[in-house]
Design a protein around this motif. Sequence first.
Motif, PDB file in Angstrom:
ATOM      1  N   TRP A 255       0.833  -1.202   0.000  1.00  0.00           N
ATOM      2  CA  TRP A 255       0.000   0.000   0.000  1.00  0.00           C
ATOM      3  C   TRP A 255       0.871   1.256   0.000  1.00  0.00           C
ATOM      4  O   TRP A 255       0.625   2.201  -0.757  1.00  0.00           O
ATOM      5  CB  TRP A 255      -0.922  -0.014   1.206  1.00  0.00           C
ATOM      6  N   ASP A 256       1.905   1.239   0.813  1.00  0.00           N
ATOM      7  CA  ASP A 256       2.811   2.384   0.865  1.00  0.00           C
ATOM      8  C   ASP A 256       3.506   2.603  -0.473  1.00  0.00           C
ATOM      9  O   ASP A 256       3.688   3.747  -0.916  1.00  0.00           O
ATOM     10  CB  ASP A 256       3.858   2.191   1.965  1.00  0.00           C
ATOM     11  N   ASP A 257       3.892   1.505  -1.113  1.00  0.00           N
ATOM     12  CA  ASP A 257       4.643   1.608  -2.373  1.00  0.00           C
ATOM     13  C   ASP A 257       3.761   1.941  -3.573  1.00  0.00           C
ATOM     14  O   ASP A 257       4.221   2.592  -4.522  1.00  0.00           O
ATOM     15  CB  ASP A 257       5.382   0.296  -2.653  1.00  0.00           C
ATOM     16  N   HIS A 258       2.500   1.486  -3.557  1.00  0.00           N
ATOM     17  CA  HIS A 258       1.682   1.555  -4.774  1.00  0.00           C
ATOM     18  C   HIS A 258       0.342   2.262  -4.585  1.00  0.00           C
ATOM     19  O   HIS A 258      -0.496   2.223  -5.498  1.00  0.00           O
ATOM     20  CB  HIS A 258       1.427   0.135  -5.297  1.00  0.00           C
ATOM     21  N   ARG A 259       0.142   2.922  -3.458  1.00  0.00           N
ATOM     22  CA  ARG A 259      -1.169   3.513  -3.181  1.00  0.00           C
ATOM     23  C   ARG A 259      -1.635   4.437  -4.296  1.00  0.00           C
ATOM     24  O   ARG A 259      -2.768   4.310  -4.784  1.00  0.00           O
ATOM     25  CB  ARG A 259      -1.130   4.280  -1.857  1.00  0.00           C
ATOM     26  N   GLU A 260      -0.791   5.377  -4.707  1.00  0.00           N
ATOM     27  CA  GLU A 260      -1.205   6.348  -5.721  1.00  0.00           C
ATOM     28  C   GLU A 260      -1.579   5.655  -7.026  1.00  0.00           C
ATOM     29  O   GLU A 260      -2.568   6.022  -7.676  1.00  0.00           O
ATOM     30  CB  GLU A 260      -0.099   7.369  -5.963  1.00  0.00           C
ATOM     31  N   THR A 261      -0.805   4.637  -7.401  1.00  0.00           N
ATOM     32  CA  THR A 261      -1.086   3.927  -8.651  1.00  0.00           C
ATOM     33  C   THR A 261      -2.380   3.138  -8.542  1.00  0.00           C
ATOM     34  O   THR A 261      -3.197   3.135  -9.481  1.00  0.00           O
ATOM     35  CB  THR A 261       0.072   2.980  -8.989  1.00  0.00           C
TER      36      THR A 261
END
Length: 405
Positions: A255-261
């Motif tokens: 979630w931290d790494d890919h939330r925006e995507t």
Amino acid sequence: MSPPTFKTIDDLEPGQRLLVRIDINAPVEDGAVQNNRRFARHAETIAELLGDDHAIAVLAHQGRPGRETFVSLEQHADILAEHLDRDVGFVADTFGEDALAAIDDLESDDVLVLENTRMCDDELPEEDPEVKAETEFVQALAPAFDAYVNDAYSAAHRSHASLVGFPLVMDAYAGRVMEAEYTANSAIQNREFDGTVTMALGGTKAEDLIPVIEKVDDTVDRFCLGGIVGELFLRAAGHDVGYDVEGTEFFDHQWDDHRETIERVLDEYGDRLLLADDLAYETDDGERAEQAVEDIEKETSYLDVGSDTADRYADLVRDSEAVFVKGALGVFEDERFADGTVEVLSAIADTDCFSVVGGGDTSRAIEMYGLDEDDFGHVSIAGGAYVRALTGDPLVGVEVLERDD
């Protein structure tokens, strides 16, 4: 991704000495190599080559240095012998004097397994094919053979010496597994479908699936999400799931790494991304229970999509002209939490649609739950290469087979 232009084993003259690269990388439990469908698939290619009076030396890898699965291929030779119903030799050497002597002794109809390619220093670094072609590994082995056959599609995304070096220095051909996997797995990029195309996406890695969604959006009409990835998208949609609870560590870092995507993809693809209506979990007494997602306040780990979601996804599959599967919708290894994965696979098997099932161990569910592999268009044994094929990204192991030089 265009149709392949490589030569296949149909183009081979009979009676040659062949170096055949296969992928029989397998689970290892307490030191014992486990049989899997890769052995059976590659055995078919080898049996066909033996039928044309070839002598065969096999290259393959197992595990990686430093891991418990990094073992010799001696057991693999025994398992391959069972599938071929014939003797298969083994030499604990890959390109040294012992290996070359054993290769020199090969006669028509013989099969010899060479030692784990990853025990060679030249094999593992990801380097350009031109660099790999100049390694001692390739230069020592190539003169001992008339031709090279690459049947290891599932490793074709790796630029390792045994996969990309030999085609640059000798005649190279695609084996049956390579040919069939490439054709089926790239169909989503190469074929046109008149009816609805559905993709079931699950598994554990958002970084694998997000590019698939974005790259195939011109072909796929709807995506049925499950597994850990499905929970992450549910979190983006505002539901109280998709984060780690005690005993799990799958969600928060992704979630931290890919939330925006994830949030962007959810917004961009809207109704085409189908999310679970309910999820299943294990109760304190070990039973399966389900909750509607709108009622969830996450306190436990969810292990499968719920029954309503499984039925909805299965109905969508039955209404499709083509179905692609990447990853499991739940922890199907546990029968209590196999409903989502098995319902979708059963619907595919019952439907006259074009289908490709692949991604990690997902295809293993077909055998585990008594489904017939013949009821599917193609059951892939590839993982990373399957993802690349879905997204249209190049496979270096295929590209070198297509070279004219």
